[in-house]
Scaffold this motif. Structure first.
Motif, PDB file in Angstrom:
ATOM      1  N   VAL A 352     -96.191  52.751 -13.445  1.00  0.00           N
ATOM      2  CA  VAL A 352     -95.853  52.995 -12.034  1.00  0.00           C
ATOM      3  C   VAL A 352     -96.841  54.037 -11.533  1.00  0.00           C
ATOM      4  O   VAL A 352     -97.545  54.668 -12.329  1.00  0.00           O
ATOM      5  CB  VAL A 352     -94.385  53.493 -11.861  1.00  0.00           C
ATOM      6  CG1 VAL A 352     -93.395  52.474 -12.408  1.00  0.00           C
ATOM      7  CG2 VAL A 352     -94.174  54.845 -12.495  1.00  0.00           C
ATOM      8  N   PRO A 353     -96.922  54.240 -10.203  1.00  0.00           N
ATOM      9  CA  PRO A 353     -97.808  55.306  -9.721  1.00  0.00           C
ATOM     10  C   PRO A 353     -97.451  56.624 -10.412  1.00  0.00           C
ATOM     11  O   PRO A 353     -96.274  56.939 -10.603  1.00  0.00           O
ATOM     12  CB  PRO A 353     -97.503  55.352  -8.220  1.00  0.00           C
ATOM     13  CG  PRO A 353     -97.088  53.960  -7.882  1.00  0.00           C
ATOM     14  CD  PRO A 353     -96.305  53.499  -9.083  1.00  0.00           C
ATOM     15  N   GLY A 424     -93.019  50.128  -7.350  1.00  0.00           N
ATOM     16  CA  GLY A 424     -94.413  49.806  -7.024  1.00  0.00           C
ATOM     17  C   GLY A 424     -95.298  49.695  -8.242  1.00  0.00           C
ATOM     18  O   GLY A 424     -96.510  49.887  -8.156  1.00  0.00           O
ATOM     19  N   GLY A 425     -94.705  49.364  -9.382  1.00  0.00           N
ATOM     20  CA  GLY A 425     -95.466  49.389 -10.635  1.00  0.00           C
ATOM     21  C   GLY A 425     -95.889  48.032 -11.145  1.00  0.00           C
ATOM     22  O   GLY A 425     -95.812  47.027 -10.432  1.00  0.00           O
TER      23      GLY A 425
ATOM     24  N   ALA B 183    -100.380  50.450  -4.163  1.00  0.00           N
ATOM     25  CA  ALA B 183     -99.955  51.393  -5.204  1.00  0.00           C
ATOM     26  C   ALA B 183    -101.133  51.697  -6.124  1.00  0.00           C
ATOM     27  O   ALA B 183    -101.797  50.792  -6.619  1.00  0.00           O
ATOM     28  CB  ALA B 183     -98.794  50.805  -5.997  1.00  0.00           C
ATOM     29  N   ALA B 184    -101.388  52.973  -6.344  1.00  0.00           N
ATOM     30  CA  ALA B 184    -102.518  53.365  -7.192  1.00  0.00           C
ATOM     31  C   ALA B 184    -102.057  53.370  -8.639  1.00  0.00           C
ATOM     32  O   ALA B 184    -101.501  54.347  -9.116  1.00  0.00           O
ATOM     33  CB  ALA B 184    -103.010  54.749  -6.777  1.00  0.00           C
ATOM     34  N   LEU B 185    -102.275  52.249  -9.318  1.00  0.00           N
ATOM     35  CA  LEU B 185    -101.875  52.147 -10.725  1.00  0.00           C
ATOM     36  C   LEU B 185    -103.099  52.330 -11.602  1.00  0.00           C
ATOM     37  O   LEU B 185    -104.090  51.623 -11.446  1.00  0.00           O
ATOM     38  CB  LEU B 185    -101.236  50.781 -10.988  1.00  0.00           C
ATOM     39  CG  LEU B 185     -99.956  50.506 -10.195  1.00  0.00           C
ATOM     40  CD1 LEU B 185     -99.498  49.067 -10.409  1.00  0.00           C
ATOM     41  CD2 LEU B 185     -98.850  51.478 -10.611  1.00  0.00           C
ATOM     42  N   LYS B 186    -103.031  53.285 -12.521  1.00  0.00           N
ATOM     43  CA  LYS B 186    -104.187  53.511 -13.385  1.00  0.00           C
ATOM     44  C   LYS B 186    -104.308  52.428 -14.441  1.00  0.00           C
ATOM     45  O   LYS B 186    -105.390  52.191 -14.969  1.00  0.00           O
ATOM     46  CB  LYS B 186    -104.078  54.888 -14.036  1.00  0.00           C
ATOM     47  CG  LYS B 186    -104.201  56.014 -13.015  1.00  0.00           C
ATOM     48  CD  LYS B 186    -104.475  57.342 -13.691  1.00  0.00           C
ATOM     49  CE  LYS B 186    -104.612  58.432 -12.643  1.00  0.00           C
ATOM     50  NZ  LYS B 186    -104.879  59.750 -13.240  1.00  0.00           N
ATOM     51  N   ARG B 190    -102.108  42.535 -14.824  1.00  0.00           N
ATOM     52  CA  ARG B 190    -101.317  41.384 -14.383  1.00  0.00           C
ATOM     53  C   ARG B 190    -102.203  40.295 -13.828  1.00  0.00           C
ATOM     54  O   ARG B 190    -101.935  39.742 -12.771  1.00  0.00           O
ATOM     55  CB  ARG B 190    -100.332  41.820 -13.290  1.00  0.00           C
ATOM     56  CG  ARG B 190     -99.159  42.609 -13.777  1.00  0.00           C
ATOM     57  CD  ARG B 190     -98.344  43.049 -12.576  1.00  0.00           C
ATOM     58  NE  ARG B 190     -99.113  43.942 -11.720  1.00  0.00           N
ATOM     59  CZ  ARG B 190     -98.741  44.304 -10.481  1.00  0.00           C
ATOM     60  NH1 ARG B 190     -97.643  43.812  -9.947  1.00  0.00           N
ATOM     61  NH2 ARG B 190     -99.462  45.150  -9.776  1.00  0.00           N
TER      62      ARG B 190
END
Lengths: 478, 478
Positions: A352-353, A424-425, B183-186, B190
């Motif tokens: 997730v963020p 939001g993940g 969303a900023a996902l590191k 997917r």
């Protein structure tokens, strides 16, 4: 039940070692390494050059024979196991195992797809550099597989995932043509980025045959700290303070619970708690101090002292020597194995963020325990990446693990994945989709995203021959 | 010659300001800012929200009306100019100009597509951060355009192009659906990376409506040096030494020739040569010393002293104050304008692998001067990015610039582009393809790459309504 596939066109373009049909040689590669997925294939094709890969794919396209690319076969999601009906052949990249060049000045290594990660580590070290990505399967995982699954690990915080480390790529596309994008261009605006499309595509858009990879300077000096905090929120605050005070030198930032620590100490001999008193949550911090050993050490000590003084950190200690630093890391690395001893559990690879991760850990843990009475939720791992290993363990006294998994695996998975999407993940942080999460990807993707994924797949692999039954839940299968 | 397009469906979903049909208001947006490309359009559609953009694109798809997304209209390659036949409408993102949020802890800013770059710079500064990408058009260029062209600038060496600064993206796809990837996902595995597909796609796969952008810490201390060397090779060597000795703190590394310097001094008042004696090549170096001002300064001085002692650097001087540093940068920033005074020239925005750039500059310069007698080749710019501004000036005494360009523009362009391709480089480093380089992209792309680009375009924009006649040379036009 292998199907009858005429191998003669492949024999015509490969040498003797290039077509493996001995059942004893094939069998180990028909099952994923965790033993969850089983497939069949009449042969393993093992080309030795990019041109041979191109010839093999061209023949496969001509005859409509699906190919399943394989590297080290250590997918966590069944991504490299062939379909059960035997209609596909395995395309092994293991023979393409040359490190073609290392340019220390430019910090680049050109590796073929079959290079084993640990071998690249050694080669980089010999050039006084390092390849800053590592994971448990480093002794078997190959560059091609790491690229195709956009692998992560414990160094992502500073160096990014594989996506950030691939400077150039060579691949064979599904029509048998060779995409040559190996040149490491820092600026290149010639249309859609094929490289990024192939990274993480799990072999469904083509076969990665080589990659130009970024190296980092060798670390000549590190600092390792163990910190106790009340909640993951304070751990994240500490990370922000460290980054603000020390700069981008935080190499590792791993969190675990007191229960997780106690469990490791109970199962692994010769380890002791780094702190004198218990703390609800623990943080293992590793800092690269190569640039300025003394300055970085005092900045670290000052930052920790400030955070202890303001109550945000409960206690902290620095490893006094290499042996102590290794002991800290052994605790972290023993978490997974010692948890297994507690009983059957479902493991989730989710992200997730970053800012939402502390709440996610606490809230989702409580919610899953309330919804499925008796289960135990736990989390540990890469807080700074917004990615933890989230586990849900069966109720105490559960003896039949597979019966429990059969009954609760799907509803608990859907519960966790729903929580991830609500935050939001991503339902796959590191391991990819493979076979395992394909239905969930279909269930949880927005129609816009799913339509785009399907359109790309059909456009680049219209015959559907590249790694069938993986990653994209096709409309035709719905 | 605008075509008759029924605007009523658009009026139904947009407010009064959302449909611009006044010719005086439209005219400035029908020509690119350099005045090279001219188009026509019956209206500018100016939605105020992502939902309105989605509605507009949905209507366009339903009626088969092409859309040309526009931000600041400062494309260098005609990428935002509508087709001449007036069949397309302009889709302006300028009203979507909110910075939705800045998270200083997470170093992230969420901007709508119409945010002007300079405004983001100001907002980041107010949060004690910076957005580390800048370019000449910062007062007009918008985030949506910068994302869609994968913009560069002088800070790419350390911070990367726009591609490296986009942590999340929102876009409207060609069917009118909204892709929400803000969303900023590191870590997120997917499937195919839609974000990277849209970055640099020049609006041909959809309309970027918002982006989550990475911020960097503010610079509190910098060091600026001017260095003389014999060749670009020694400049590159110096860059490697600086990175090895100082770490990743080199913010700028720009090269120019003695002739370029002299020309600036001849045309711009109040500037003087930073060095006492001439040198064949000059380097402007900027270092971020915020982390350790004194340590970084002495490391810089030591490194320069060592390189002077071993003969690799001819002379070097440090700016003694902010005014001197600004004077150094004024020289660099005056190169383009003062070159223009010398006569008509062709300008090439090209890149090659960094290690090959020194040879490329020297060899290609000699070759083009030998092949087209009388022309003058020159190069300056971002050596560390493998990207220089490569110019070929008309022979002395050329008075009719457009006649010269008509005769020599195409053959000289092809000559330079062929040399770039031979060096494994890109015919568009920063500016994109747009209309200007479309034929060259078709001529010089490998069949594998061209087929993949076309397949992606057709798959995601089957109706061909997104920014027609840009970027991808379609097979149907061949």
């Amino acid at each position: 039940m292998s199907q009858t596939i005429d191998l003669s066109p492949f024999r015509a373009v490969l040498d003797e070692r290039g077509v493996v049909t001995d059942r004893d040689d094939i069998t180990p590669w028909l099952t994923d390494w965790r033993g969850r997925y089983h497939g069949d294939a009449a042969a393993i094709l093992a080309p030795a050059t990019t041109e041979q890969v191109a010839a093999v794919v061209g023949i496969a396209a001509q005859h409509g024979i699906p190919l399943v690319p394989q590297g080290g076969n250590t997918s966590m999601v069944g991504g490299a196991t062939p379909p059960a009906d035997g209609r596909a052949l395995i395309l092994s990249l293991r023979r393409m195992n040359r490190i073609r060049s290392i340019d220390a000045d430019a910090n680049l290594a050109l590796c073929e797809a079959g290079v084993i990660l640990a071998n690249l580590h050694d080669a980089a070290q010999a050039a006084n550099r390092r390849f800053p990505l590592s994971l448990g399967a480093k002794g078997s995982a190959t560059i091609g597989g790491l690229v195709s699954t956009n692998a992560g690990g414990t160094q992502v915080l500073r160096h990014g995932t594989m996506r950030g480390l691939v400077a150039g790529l060579e691949a064979v596309l599904p029509d048998g043509s060779i995409y040559d994008g190996l040149a490491a261009l820092k600026k290149d605006n010639r249309g859609y980025d094929i490289r990024h499309l192939l990274i993480g595509a799990e072999g469904t858009l083509g076969v990665v045959t080589a990659a130009t990879l970024r190296l980092a300077p060798a670390m000549t000096s590190t600092l390792t700290a163990w910190v106790g905090v009340a909640r993951p929120h304070e751990a994240l605050h500490l990370l922000h303070r460290l980054e603000a005070q020390l700069g981008p030198v935080v190499e590792g930032f791993e969190i675990l619970t007191e229960a997780g620590l106690k469990n490791v100490l109970a199962h692994i001999p010769d380890l002791r708690s780094p702190l004198n008193a218990p703390a609800p949550w623990h943080v293992l911090v590793e800092i690269d101090s190569s640039g300025d050993p003394d300055g970085t050490a005092s900045a670290l000590e000052n930052t920790l002292a400030v955070e202890v003084a303001n109550g945000s950190v409960l206690d902290a200690t620095l490893a006094q020597n290499e042996a102590q630093a290794q002991a800290f890391w052994r605790i972290r690395e023993s978490l997974s194995a010692s948890e297994k001893a507690l009983g059957p559990a479902l493991q989730f690879d989710v992200s997730v963020p970053v800012a939402r991760m502390p709440d996610f850990i606490i809230d989702t843990g409580r919610q899953v325990e309330a919804t499925f009475p008796g289960v135990h939720a736990s989390a540990y791992g890469h807080l700074g990446d917004g990615n933890v290993h989230f586990h849900v363990r069966a109720p105490d006294g559960t003896t039949d693990g597979s019966a429990w998994t059969s009954e609760f695996g799907k509803p608990i998975s859907q519960f966790i994945h729903d929580a991830v999407v609500a935050a939001g993940g991503s339902i796959s942080a590191e391991h990819g989709i493979g076979q395992m999460k394909r239905a969930e990807l279909g269930r949880l993707s927005s129609p816009a995203r799913l339509a785009a994924l399907r359109a790309i797949k059909s456009a680049l692999d219209p015959l559907g021959i590249m790694n069938p039954e993986k990653l994209i839940p096709l409309a035709s299968e719905a």
